[in-house]
Design an enzyme around this catalytic site. Sequence first.
Site, PDB file in Angstrom:
ATOM      1  N   LEU A  42     -29.848   4.796 -11.027  1.00  0.00           N
ATOM      2  CA  LEU A  42     -31.246   5.135 -10.744  1.00  0.00           C
ATOM      3  C   LEU A  42     -32.175   4.612 -11.834  1.00  0.00           C
ATOM      4  O   LEU A  42     -31.854   4.648 -13.015  1.00  0.00           O
ATOM      5  CB  LEU A  42     -31.398   6.659 -10.610  1.00  0.00           C
ATOM      6  CG  LEU A  42     -30.542   7.317  -9.529  1.00  0.00           C
ATOM      7  CD1 LEU A  42     -30.830   8.820  -9.471  1.00  0.00           C
ATOM      8  CD2 LEU A  42     -30.762   6.678  -8.165  1.00  0.00           C
ATOM      9  N   HIS A  74     -36.544   4.354  -8.259  1.00  0.00           N
ATOM     10  CA  HIS A  74     -35.987   5.500  -7.520  1.00  0.00           C
ATOM     11  C   HIS A  74     -36.789   6.768  -7.805  1.00  0.00           C
ATOM     12  O   HIS A  74     -37.004   7.597  -6.908  1.00  0.00           O
ATOM     13  CB  HIS A  74     -34.526   5.744  -7.917  1.00  0.00           C
ATOM     14  CG  HIS A  74     -33.589   4.639  -7.537  1.00  0.00           C
ATOM     15  ND1 HIS A  74     -33.005   3.797  -8.451  1.00  0.00           N
ATOM     16  CD2 HIS A  74     -33.141   4.232  -6.315  1.00  0.00           C
ATOM     17  CE1 HIS A  74     -32.218   2.944  -7.833  1.00  0.00           C
ATOM     18  NE2 HIS A  74     -32.287   3.169  -6.532  1.00  0.00           N
ATOM     19  N   SER A 128     -31.605  -2.282  -9.569  1.00  0.00           N
ATOM     20  CA  SER A 128     -30.387  -1.923 -10.324  1.00  0.00           C
ATOM     21  C   SER A 128     -29.668  -3.188 -10.793  1.00  0.00           C
ATOM     22  O   SER A 128     -28.906  -3.151 -11.761  1.00  0.00           O
ATOM     23  CB  SER A 128     -29.446  -1.104  -9.443  1.00  0.00           C
ATOM     24  OG  SER A 128     -30.126   0.030  -8.952  1.00  0.00           O
ATOM     25  N   ARG A 129     -29.894  -4.308 -10.103  1.00  0.00           N
ATOM     26  CA  ARG A 129     -29.196  -5.551 -10.466  1.00  0.00           C
ATOM     27  C   ARG A 129     -29.866  -6.284 -11.627  1.00  0.00           C
ATOM     28  O   ARG A 129     -29.305  -7.253 -12.144  1.00  0.00           O
ATOM     29  CB  ARG A 129     -29.096  -6.475  -9.249  1.00  0.00           C
ATOM     30  CG  ARG A 129     -28.134  -5.942  -8.184  1.00  0.00           C
ATOM     31  CD  ARG A 129     -27.880  -6.947  -7.072  1.00  0.00           C
ATOM     32  NE  ARG A 129     -26.747  -6.549  -6.249  1.00  0.00           N
ATOM     33  CZ  ARG A 129     -26.837  -5.869  -5.103  1.00  0.00           C
ATOM     34  NH1 ARG A 129     -28.006  -5.489  -4.637  1.00  0.00           N
ATOM     35  NH2 ARG A 129     -25.750  -5.561  -4.424  1.00  0.00           N
TER      36      ARG A 129
END
Length: 285
Positions: free
Chosen positions: A40, A44, A193-194
Amino acid sequence: MSAPSSTIATLHSVAELRAQVRRWRAAGERVALVPTMGALHVGHVALMEAARKQAERIIVSIFVNPTQFAPTEDLSRYPRTLAADLEKASGAGVDAAFVPDVAEMYPDGFATTISLTGPALGLETDFRPTHFAGVATVVAKLLLQAAPDVALFGEKDYQQLQVVTRMARDLDIPVAILGVPTVREADGLALSSRNVYLSPEDRAAAPALHRALAKAAADIRDGRDVDASVEEARQSVVAAGFALDYLEARHAATLAPLAARSEGPIRLLIAARIGTTRLIDNLAV
Ligand code: PAF
Protein backbone atom coordinates in the site's frame (compact mmCIF):
# COMPACT_ATOMS: atom_id res chain seq x y z
CA MET A 1 6.47 -11.94 8.32
CA SER A 2 6.43 -9.99 11.62
CA ALA A 3 3.20 -9.73 13.63
CA PRO A 4 1.29 -6.54 12.93
CA SER A 5 1.14 -4.05 15.79
CA SER A 6 -2.01 -2.36 14.45
CA THR A 7 -5.46 -2.98 15.94
CA ILE A 8 -7.29 -3.40 12.63
CA ALA A 9 -9.49 -6.53 12.43
CA THR A 10 -7.77 -9.00 10.11
CA LEU A 11 -10.13 -11.50 8.51
CA HIS A 12 -8.79 -14.53 6.67
CA SER A 13 -11.92 -16.43 5.63
CA VAL A 14 -14.97 -15.55 3.58
CA ALA A 15 -17.13 -16.75 6.49
CA GLU A 16 -15.48 -14.25 8.89
CA LEU A 17 -15.84 -11.47 6.30
CA ARG A 18 -19.53 -12.19 5.77
CA ALA A 19 -20.21 -12.37 9.53
CA GLN A 20 -18.51 -9.00 10.05
CA VAL A 21 -20.42 -7.33 7.22
CA ARG A 22 -23.69 -8.80 8.54
CA ARG A 23 -23.07 -7.19 11.96
CA TRP A 24 -22.44 -3.78 10.36
CA ARG A 25 -25.49 -4.06 8.17
CA ALA A 26 -27.65 -5.03 11.16
CA ALA A 27 -26.52 -1.74 12.74
CA GLY A 28 -27.64 0.12 9.59
CA GLU A 29 -24.09 0.93 8.44
CA ARG A 30 -22.97 1.29 4.84
CA VAL A 31 -19.91 -0.67 3.74
CA ALA A 32 -17.16 0.31 1.29
CA LEU A 33 -14.59 -2.10 -0.17
CA VAL A 34 -11.12 -1.10 -1.37
CA PRO A 35 -9.65 -4.09 -3.26
CA THR A 36 -5.82 -4.12 -3.31
CA MET A 37 -2.87 -6.43 -3.78
CA GLY A 38 -1.10 -4.83 -0.81
CA ALA A 39 2.20 -2.90 -0.99
CA LEU A 40 0.00 0.00 0.00
CA HIS A 41 1.10 3.53 -0.84
CA VAL A 42 -0.35 7.03 -0.75
CA GLY A 43 -2.51 6.21 -3.79
CA HIS A 44 -4.23 3.44 -1.81
CA VAL A 45 -4.66 5.79 1.16
CA ALA A 46 -6.48 8.18 -1.20
CA LEU A 47 -8.87 5.31 -2.04
CA MET A 48 -9.47 4.70 1.67
CA GLU A 49 -10.09 8.40 2.30
CA ALA A 50 -12.56 8.49 -0.58
CA ALA A 51 -14.21 5.36 0.87
CA ARG A 52 -14.65 7.12 4.22
CA LYS A 53 -16.89 9.69 2.48
CA GLN A 54 -19.08 6.87 1.10
CA ALA A 55 -19.66 4.56 4.04
CA GLU A 56 -19.42 4.17 7.80
CA ARG A 57 -17.35 1.00 7.45
CA ILE A 58 -14.34 0.32 5.22
CA ILE A 59 -12.85 -3.03 4.30
CA VAL A 60 -9.55 -3.24 2.46
CA SER A 61 -8.80 -6.55 0.78
CA ILE A 62 -5.15 -7.53 0.45
CA PHE A 63 -4.63 -10.42 -1.95
CA VAL A 64 -1.90 -10.85 -4.54
CA ASN A 65 -4.13 -12.50 -7.12
CA PRO A 66 -2.18 -15.16 -9.04
CA THR A 67 -4.71 -15.47 -11.86
CA GLN A 68 -4.01 -11.95 -13.15
CA PHE A 69 -0.29 -12.65 -13.62
CA ALA A 70 0.96 -14.48 -16.70
CA PRO A 71 3.61 -17.18 -16.03
CA THR A 72 6.28 -14.75 -17.31
CA GLU A 73 5.21 -11.92 -15.00
CA ASP A 74 6.30 -10.72 -11.57
CA LEU A 75 4.01 -12.73 -9.23
CA SER A 76 6.83 -14.12 -7.07
CA ARG A 77 8.67 -10.80 -6.78
CA TYR A 78 5.51 -8.70 -6.32
CA PRO A 79 6.13 -6.72 -3.09
CA ARG A 80 4.50 -8.28 -0.01
CA THR A 81 4.46 -5.94 2.99
CA LEU A 82 1.52 -7.10 5.12
CA ALA A 83 2.55 -5.67 8.51
CA ALA A 84 3.19 -2.22 7.02
CA ASP A 85 -0.02 -2.47 4.97
CA LEU A 86 -2.10 -3.15 8.07
CA GLU A 87 -0.49 -0.16 9.81
CA LYS A 88 -1.30 2.10 6.85
CA ALA A 89 -4.87 0.82 6.56
CA SER A 90 -5.40 1.24 10.28
CA GLY A 91 -3.97 4.80 10.12
CA ALA A 92 -6.39 5.58 7.27
CA GLY A 93 -9.38 4.57 9.42
CA VAL A 94 -10.04 1.20 7.77
CA ASP A 95 -12.18 -1.08 9.94
CA ALA A 96 -11.16 -4.50 8.64
CA ALA A 97 -8.61 -6.08 6.33
CA PHE A 98 -9.65 -9.15 4.36
CA VAL A 99 -6.46 -11.16 3.81
CA PRO A 100 -7.39 -14.53 2.30
CA ASP A 101 -4.83 -17.07 1.16
CA VAL A 102 -4.84 -18.58 -2.31
CA ALA A 103 -6.72 -21.72 -1.18
CA GLU A 104 -9.51 -19.58 0.32
CA MET A 105 -10.00 -17.70 -2.96
CA TYR A 106 -9.30 -20.57 -5.34
CA PRO A 107 -10.25 -23.83 -3.59
CA ASP A 108 -9.36 -27.18 -5.16
CA GLY A 109 -11.30 -27.72 -8.34
CA PHE A 110 -11.86 -24.00 -9.02
CA ALA A 111 -13.01 -23.89 -12.64
CA THR A 112 -14.72 -20.56 -13.37
CA THR A 113 -13.38 -17.51 -15.18
CA ILE A 114 -15.20 -14.42 -16.38
CA SER A 115 -14.91 -13.86 -20.11
CA LEU A 116 -14.75 -10.24 -21.27
CA THR A 117 -15.06 -8.10 -24.36
CA GLY A 118 -15.95 -4.37 -24.56
CA PRO A 119 -13.47 -2.24 -22.58
CA ALA A 120 -11.19 -5.25 -22.08
CA LEU A 121 -10.36 -5.36 -25.80
CA GLY A 122 -6.95 -4.09 -26.90
CA LEU A 123 -4.49 -1.93 -24.89
CA GLU A 124 -3.37 -4.11 -21.91
CA THR A 125 -5.04 -7.20 -23.39
CA ASP A 126 -2.77 -7.03 -26.46
CA PHE A 127 0.22 -7.50 -24.14
CA ARG A 128 -1.33 -9.39 -21.19
CA PRO A 129 -4.08 -11.52 -22.82
CA THR A 130 -5.25 -13.29 -19.63
CA HIS A 131 -4.85 -10.35 -17.23
CA PHE A 132 -8.36 -8.90 -17.12
CA ALA A 133 -10.06 -12.30 -16.91
CA GLY A 134 -8.07 -12.81 -13.69
CA VAL A 135 -8.88 -9.31 -12.43
CA ALA A 136 -12.60 -9.54 -13.24
CA THR A 137 -12.92 -13.00 -11.69
CA VAL A 138 -11.24 -12.04 -8.42
CA VAL A 139 -13.06 -8.70 -8.21
CA ALA A 140 -16.42 -10.42 -8.83
CA LYS A 141 -15.59 -12.86 -6.03
CA LEU A 142 -14.59 -10.03 -3.66
CA LEU A 143 -17.79 -8.11 -4.45
CA LEU A 144 -19.93 -11.20 -3.82
CA GLN A 145 -18.01 -12.08 -0.65
CA ALA A 146 -18.05 -8.61 0.94
CA ALA A 147 -21.33 -7.41 -0.63
CA PRO A 148 -20.29 -3.76 -0.21
CA ASP A 149 -22.47 -0.78 -1.10
CA VAL A 150 -19.55 0.77 -2.94
CA ALA A 151 -16.14 -0.40 -4.20
CA LEU A 152 -13.33 1.99 -5.07
CA PHE A 153 -10.62 1.62 -7.72
CA GLY A 154 -7.82 3.95 -8.79
CA GLU A 155 -8.02 5.72 -12.14
CA LYS A 156 -4.33 4.86 -12.49
CA ASP A 157 -5.52 1.47 -13.80
CA TYR A 158 -8.06 3.13 -16.06
CA GLN A 159 -8.79 0.14 -18.29
CA GLN A 160 -9.24 -2.03 -15.18
CA LEU A 161 -11.72 0.54 -13.81
CA GLN A 162 -13.78 0.41 -17.02
CA VAL A 163 -13.63 -3.42 -17.14
CA VAL A 164 -14.78 -3.75 -13.51
CA THR A 165 -17.54 -1.15 -13.97
CA ARG A 166 -18.87 -2.98 -17.04
CA MET A 167 -18.57 -6.39 -15.37
CA ALA A 168 -20.51 -5.31 -12.24
CA ARG A 169 -23.22 -3.78 -14.41
CA ASP A 170 -23.43 -6.77 -16.76
CA LEU A 171 -23.59 -9.32 -13.93
CA ASP A 172 -26.10 -7.24 -11.91
CA ILE A 173 -23.83 -7.09 -8.90
CA PRO A 174 -25.54 -4.54 -6.65
CA VAL A 175 -22.59 -2.23 -5.97
CA ALA A 176 -21.54 1.26 -7.02
CA ILE A 177 -18.07 1.26 -8.60
CA LEU A 178 -16.21 4.52 -7.98
CA GLY A 179 -12.99 5.68 -9.66
CA VAL A 180 -10.55 7.79 -7.64
CA PRO A 181 -8.10 10.18 -9.35
CA THR A 182 -4.47 9.10 -9.70
CA VAL A 183 -2.06 10.33 -7.04
CA ARG A 184 1.23 11.59 -8.50
CA GLU A 185 4.73 12.40 -7.30
CA ALA A 186 5.67 16.07 -7.57
CA ASP A 187 7.33 15.37 -10.95
CA GLY A 188 4.18 13.73 -12.35
CA LEU A 189 5.04 10.03 -11.96
CA ALA A 190 1.86 8.13 -11.06
CA LEU A 191 2.19 6.26 -7.74
CA SER A 192 2.40 2.50 -8.26
CA SER A 193 3.52 -0.47 -6.18
CA ARG A 194 5.84 -1.30 -9.09
CA ASN A 195 7.77 2.02 -8.82
CA VAL A 196 10.00 0.31 -6.22
CA TYR A 197 11.53 -1.69 -9.09
CA LEU A 198 12.86 1.46 -10.82
CA SER A 199 16.63 2.03 -10.70
CA PRO A 200 17.65 5.64 -9.90
CA GLU A 201 18.28 6.29 -13.63
CA ASP A 202 14.93 4.79 -14.65
CA ARG A 203 13.17 6.72 -11.89
CA ALA A 204 14.69 9.93 -13.28
CA ALA A 205 13.35 9.11 -16.77
CA ALA A 206 9.90 7.95 -15.58
CA PRO A 207 8.10 11.34 -15.46
CA ALA A 208 8.45 11.43 -19.27
CA LEU A 209 5.26 9.34 -19.48
CA HIS A 210 3.06 11.88 -17.74
CA ARG A 211 4.79 14.78 -19.54
CA ALA A 212 4.04 13.18 -22.91
CA LEU A 213 0.39 12.54 -22.04
CA ALA A 214 -0.08 16.05 -20.62
CA LYS A 215 1.38 17.67 -23.75
CA ALA A 216 -0.72 15.54 -26.11
CA ALA A 217 -3.88 16.19 -24.06
CA ALA A 218 -3.25 19.95 -24.10
CA ASP A 219 -2.55 19.89 -27.86
CA ILE A 220 -5.76 17.96 -28.59
CA ARG A 221 -7.76 20.32 -26.38
CA ASP A 222 -6.25 23.18 -28.41
CA GLY A 223 -7.67 21.60 -31.57
CA ARG A 224 -4.57 19.82 -32.86
CA ASP A 225 -5.06 16.57 -34.80
CA VAL A 226 -5.41 13.59 -32.42
CA ASP A 227 -3.22 11.19 -34.44
CA ALA A 228 -0.43 13.76 -34.82
CA SER A 229 -0.50 14.61 -31.11
CA VAL A 230 -0.41 10.94 -30.13
CA GLU A 231 2.43 10.20 -32.55
CA GLU A 232 4.52 13.06 -31.14
CA ALA A 233 3.88 11.75 -27.60
CA ARG A 234 5.00 8.25 -28.66
CA GLN A 235 8.23 9.63 -30.05
CA SER A 236 8.99 11.67 -26.92
CA VAL A 237 8.50 8.60 -24.68
CA VAL A 238 10.84 6.52 -26.85
CA ALA A 239 13.38 9.38 -26.86
CA ALA A 240 13.30 9.32 -23.03
CA GLY A 241 14.52 5.69 -23.11
CA PHE A 242 11.26 3.71 -22.94
CA ALA A 243 10.19 0.74 -25.05
CA LEU A 244 6.59 1.55 -25.87
CA ASP A 245 3.88 -1.11 -25.64
CA TYR A 246 1.11 1.32 -26.60
CA LEU A 247 0.09 4.94 -26.45
CA GLU A 248 -3.43 5.42 -27.72
CA ALA A 249 -6.36 7.82 -27.65
CA ARG A 250 -9.61 6.00 -26.84
CA HIS A 251 -13.21 6.83 -26.10
CA ALA A 252 -13.13 7.58 -22.35
CA ALA A 253 -16.15 5.50 -21.27
CA THR A 254 -16.05 2.49 -23.60
CA LEU A 255 -12.35 2.49 -24.51
CA ALA A 256 -13.39 1.89 -28.12
CA PRO A 257 -10.93 3.23 -30.71
CA LEU A 258 -11.82 6.73 -31.85
CA ALA A 259 -13.49 6.96 -35.21
CA ALA A 260 -14.00 10.72 -35.04
CA ARG A 261 -12.94 13.57 -32.75
CA SER A 262 -16.59 14.49 -32.20
CA GLU A 263 -17.38 11.22 -30.40
CA GLY A 264 -17.07 12.60 -26.87
CA PRO A 265 -14.52 12.54 -24.05
CA ILE A 266 -11.12 11.09 -24.94
CA ARG A 267 -8.68 9.26 -22.65
CA LEU A 268 -5.02 8.84 -23.48
CA LEU A 269 -3.55 5.56 -22.24
CA ILE A 270 0.06 4.41 -22.19
CA ALA A 271 2.11 1.36 -21.21
CA ALA A 272 5.89 1.45 -21.58
CA ARG A 273 8.89 -0.46 -20.28
CA ILE A 274 12.14 0.86 -18.87
CA GLY A 275 14.82 -1.41 -17.41
CA THR A 276 12.90 -4.33 -15.92
CA THR A 277 9.84 -2.26 -15.06
CA ARG A 278 6.61 -1.81 -16.98
CA LEU A 279 4.68 1.38 -16.19
CA ILE A 280 1.15 2.35 -17.18
CA ASP A 281 -0.55 5.72 -17.00
CA ASN A 282 -3.46 7.63 -18.54
CA LEU A 283 -4.93 11.10 -18.72
CA ALA A 284 -8.23 12.70 -19.62
CA VAL A 285 -8.16 15.07 -22.60
O1 PAF B 1 -5.59 -3.01 -8.90
C1 PAF B 1 -5.27 -4.01 -8.21
O2 PAF B 1 -4.52 -3.89 -7.22
C2 PAF B 1 -5.79 -5.39 -8.58
O3 PAF B 1 -5.86 -5.55 -9.96
C3 PAF B 1 -7.14 -5.71 -7.91
C4 PAF B 1 -8.24 -4.78 -8.39
C5 PAF B 1 -7.01 -5.61 -6.40
C6 PAF B 1 -7.56 -7.14 -8.27
O4 PAF B 1 -6.61 -8.07 -7.84
